[in-house]
Design a protein around this motif. Structure first.
Motif, PDB file in Angstrom:
ATOM      1  N   SER A 124     -28.890   9.438  22.373  1.00 26.01           N
ATOM      2  CA  SER A 124     -29.888  10.107  23.225  1.00 26.01           C
ATOM      3  C   SER A 124     -29.437  10.081  24.680  1.00 26.01           C
ATOM      4  O   SER A 124     -29.658  11.036  25.421  1.00 26.01           O
ATOM      5  CB  SER A 124     -31.275   9.479  23.045  1.00 26.01           C
ATOM      6  N   GLY A 125     -28.739   8.989  25.078  1.00 26.61           N
ATOM      7  CA  GLY A 125     -28.241   8.905  26.452  1.00 26.61           C
ATOM      8  C   GLY A 125     -27.254  10.022  26.771  1.00 26.61           C
ATOM      9  O   GLY A 125     -27.363  10.686  27.803  1.00 26.61           O
ATOM     10  N   VAL A 126     -26.321  10.252  25.893  1.00 24.10           N
ATOM     11  CA  VAL A 126     -25.301  11.276  26.185  1.00 24.10           C
ATOM     12  C   VAL A 126     -25.920  12.671  26.132  1.00 24.10           C
ATOM     13  O   VAL A 126     -25.551  13.565  26.890  1.00 24.10           O
ATOM     14  CB  VAL A 126     -24.074  11.139  25.236  1.00 24.10           C
ATOM     15  N   ARG A 127     -26.881  12.840  25.236  1.00 23.69           N
ATOM     16  CA  ARG A 127     -27.541  14.151  25.148  1.00 23.69           C
ATOM     17  C   ARG A 127     -28.280  14.460  26.454  1.00 23.69           C
ATOM     18  O   ARG A 127     -28.141  15.535  27.024  1.00 23.69           O
ATOM     19  CB  ARG A 127     -28.530  14.165  23.975  1.00 23.69           C
ATOM     20  N   GLU A 128     -29.006  13.472  26.957  1.00 21.22           N
ATOM     21  CA  GLU A 128     -29.762  13.689  28.191  1.00 21.22           C
ATOM     22  C   GLU A 128     -28.845  13.846  29.390  1.00 21.22           C
ATOM     23  O   GLU A 128     -28.979  14.766  30.189  1.00 21.22           O
ATOM     24  CB  GLU A 128     -30.731  12.521  28.436  1.00 21.22           C
ATOM     25  N   ARG A 129     -27.869  12.944  29.524  1.00 18.16           N
ATOM     26  CA  ARG A 129     -27.038  12.961  30.733  1.00 18.16           C
ATOM     27  C   ARG A 129     -26.130  14.174  30.805  1.00 18.16           C
ATOM     28  O   ARG A 129     -25.782  14.624  31.894  1.00 18.16           O
ATOM     29  CB  ARG A 129     -26.236  11.675  30.823  1.00 18.16           C
ATOM     30  N   ASP A 161     -24.048   1.673  32.119  1.00 16.79           N
ATOM     31  CA  ASP A 161     -24.016   2.471  33.356  1.00 16.79           C
ATOM     32  C   ASP A 161     -23.988   3.976  33.072  1.00 16.79           C
ATOM     33  O   ASP A 161     -24.663   4.745  33.730  1.00 16.79           O
ATOM     34  CB  ASP A 161     -22.781   2.112  34.198  1.00 16.79           C
ATOM     35  N   GLN A 162     -23.150   4.404  32.116  1.00 17.85           N
ATOM     36  CA  GLN A 162     -22.932   5.835  31.924  1.00 17.85           C
ATOM     37  C   GLN A 162     -23.889   6.459  30.911  1.00 17.85           C
ATOM     38  O   GLN A 162     -24.146   7.654  30.960  1.00 17.85           O
ATOM     39  CB  GLN A 162     -21.481   6.108  31.484  1.00 17.85           C
ATOM     40  N   LEU A 163     -24.362   5.642  29.961  1.00 15.59           N
ATOM     41  CA  LEU A 163     -25.206   6.219  28.909  1.00 15.59           C
ATOM     42  C   LEU A 163     -26.645   5.722  28.984  1.00 15.59           C
ATOM     43  O   LEU A 163     -27.501   6.202  28.251  1.00 15.59           O
ATOM     44  CB  LEU A 163     -24.625   5.884  27.523  1.00 15.59           C
ATOM     45  N   GLY A 164     -26.893   4.755  29.861  1.00 13.66           N
ATOM     46  CA  GLY A 164     -28.255   4.234  30.005  1.00 13.66           C
ATOM     47  C   GLY A 164     -28.708   3.379  28.838  1.00 13.66           C
ATOM     48  O   GLY A 164     -29.912   3.251  28.593  1.00 13.66           O
ATOM     49  N   VAL A 165     -27.748   2.792  28.121  1.00 22.14           N
ATOM     50  CA  VAL A 165     -28.137   1.877  27.037  1.00 22.14           C
ATOM     51  C   VAL A 165     -28.662   0.589  27.678  1.00 22.14           C
ATOM     52  O   VAL A 165     -27.937  -0.049  28.445  1.00 22.14           O
ATOM     53  CB  VAL A 165     -26.933   1.542  26.122  1.00 22.14           C
ATOM     54  N   PRO A 166     -29.917   0.192  27.408  1.00 22.89           N
ATOM     55  CA  PRO A 166     -30.463  -1.017  28.038  1.00 22.89           C
ATOM     56  C   PRO A 166     -29.617  -2.249  27.712  1.00 22.89           C
ATOM     57  O   PRO A 166     -29.250  -2.454  26.543  1.00 22.89           O
ATOM     58  CB  PRO A 166     -31.857  -1.144  27.428  1.00 22.89           C
ATOM     59  N   ALA A 167     -29.330  -3.042  28.736  1.00 24.09           N
ATOM     60  CA  ALA A 167     -28.513  -4.247  28.537  1.00 24.09           C
ATOM     61  C   ALA A 167     -29.186  -5.182  27.534  1.00 24.09           C
ATOM     62  O   ALA A 167     -28.513  -5.846  26.740  1.00 24.09           O
ATOM     63  CB  ALA A 167     -28.290  -4.954  29.870  1.00 24.09           C
TER      64      ALA A 167
END
Ligand code: ATP
Length: 421
Positions: A346-351, A321-327
């Motif tokens: 990469s998720g945390v960098r983008e978000r 949910d928070q980092l966009g890591v695909p399930a």
């Protein structure tokens, strides 16, 4: 006076220091300061609040050391016996010192209080003693010459003792200590084990000193970090600096690229400086370290200039949910895997709209390991300046695995920044 104070003994006084709850730290401070002055500490002791035992100990210490320093036991109550014990040991008598009593009385008056009668004890001064004033407490210190030797009584609280040593004791020692100059340098290393570092450094150690400068080396290990301490001793400070600088260069080039600092800076400070120099902001995604990496980065003053923030993604649904890591990635590879770590970075960098993203996911233990991924398996990943991912295997307990994970992640950022100029 010739250099007659070369050796010292320290006696920490206090029954509470013989319980499991209190540690004598004053002697560490004093040892550091005395070494700086060229005085060697040959022994130290912790002695309980017993007048006879303490007197006997001080008598013994004076047969061996040029300087005996006691700490603590100068308070006004009956169990504070240092003054009396030293007086016994030296065969002196005490008298009430008017100026000292006045100063103690003033201290109470300044806070709107009457001095309790028991505090008169703190104004008792052995004959021939020099009173060392204590602006931070009521117990004054004492300097007592005993022939060519000296006994110094300092109060127990570190915040009272430390300035008293620096302002009153060190100046009295000057001219009486060996003409020694001392310099220290520290090389900080991460990503190598202690034995690894030692193996590389050992052959270099032996060639560091010369006729004018004696160099002592020691190696200190903490989880995720090794320090090599170089201590140079001689008579000429410039010569020592030159020898130590050459030694640091030799060691640093032998241990490159694992050396992150030779100027005292912490790993997080080095990372911060590298990020700041490039105008980059960092974001951190943490699973098994749950904020420890971000905590370390933000210990650096001014870190708001280069820290965006972080996301603690402990549970899988938070990673999604928070980092966009695909399930699907989590299902296929598991939370502790290179694809997931990379997606977290990469998720945390983008978000968080940062330039650099770093992620940590691992098994800190003691449970949760498997044959394929034993406890201590940690994956760190970087996103931004370049995409990097690394699987590491750490030894040690939960706390040690977490500390090593943080160091590995921060060092990954440091190295990526350096390799990008
Ligand atoms: P005071 O009258 O201000 O209490 P004192 O000389 O009587 O001074 P102590 O009563 O022995 O000092 O110790 C006071 C406090 O100082 C202790 O409770 C402890 O917190 C600290 N302290 C004492 N000795 C040491 C030591 N060797 N290392 C670190 N802290 C110490």
């Amino acid at each position: 006076v010739p250099a007659d104070i070369r050796t010292a003994e320290i006696v920490a006084v206090g029954s509470e220091l013989l319980t499991p709850h209190r540690l004598d730290t004053n002697s560490l401070y004093l040892t550091g300061r005395l070494n700086d002055l060229g005085v060697k500490v040959h022994a130290k002791a912790v002695v309980r609040d017993d007048r006879g035992e303490l007197a006997a100990w001080i008598r013994l210490a004076l047969t061996r050391a040029d300087l005996v320093i006691t700490t603590g036991g100068l308070g006004p109550t009956d169990d504070d016996i240092t003054r009396e014990a030293v007086t016994d040991a030296l065969g002196l008598t005490m008298r009430e010192d008017g100026a000292t009593l006045q100063a103690i009385r003033e201290r109470f008056r300044a806070r709107g209080l009457e001095m309790p009668a028991i505090n008169v004890r703190q104004a008792m001064v052995p004959e021939g003693a020099v009173v060392l004033s204590n602006p931070r407490g009521s117990a004054p210190g004492l300097w007592i010459d005993a022939g060519r030797r000296a006994v110094v009584l300092l109060p127990g609280p570190p915040r009272e003792l430390q300035p008293m040593f620096d302002h009153d004791v060190a100046p009295r020692l000057s001219g009486r200590t060996p003409p020694v100059a001392l310099r220290r340098r520290v090389i900080k290393i991460t990503g190598r084990s202690e034995s690894h570092v030692d193996e590389i450094a050992q052959p270099i150690y032996t060639r560091l000193g010369d006729a004018d400068v004696q160099v002592d080396t020691s190696i200190l290990a903490a989880p995720g970090q090794i320090e090599i301490h170089l201590e140079g001793r001689g008579t000429d400070a410039h010569r020592i600096d030159a020898v130590l600088t050459a030694g640091v260069e030799k060691l640093a080039s032998a241990l490159a690229p694992y050396v992150f600092s030779d100027d005292g800076r912490t790993l997080e400070a080095v990372v911060g400086d590298e990020l700041k120099a490039r105008g980059w902001r960092i974001a951190v995604a943490e699973s098994c370290t749950a904020g420890l990496a971000l905590g370390r980065l933000t210990e650096v003053a001014g870190s708001s200039a280069w820290v965006a923030g972080g996301i603690v993604a402990y549970a899988n649904e938070v990673k999604t949910d928070q980092l966009g890591v695909p399930a699907a990635l989590l299902d296929e590879h598991g939370a502790v895997s290179e694809p997931v770590a990379q997606a977290m970075a990469s998720g945390v960098r983008e978000r968080l709209h940062a330039d650099v993203g770093v992620a940590i996911t691992g098994i800190a233990g003691p449970d949760g390991g498997s044959p394929a991924k034993p406890v201590g398996t940690v994956v760190v990943a970087l996103s931004g300046p370049r995409e990097l991912v690394k699987t590491l295997r750490f030894a040690g307990d939960r706390q040690m695995v977490r500390a090593q994970s943080v160091a590995a992640a921060l060092d990954m950022v440091r190295r990526a920044a350096l390799s990008r100029g």
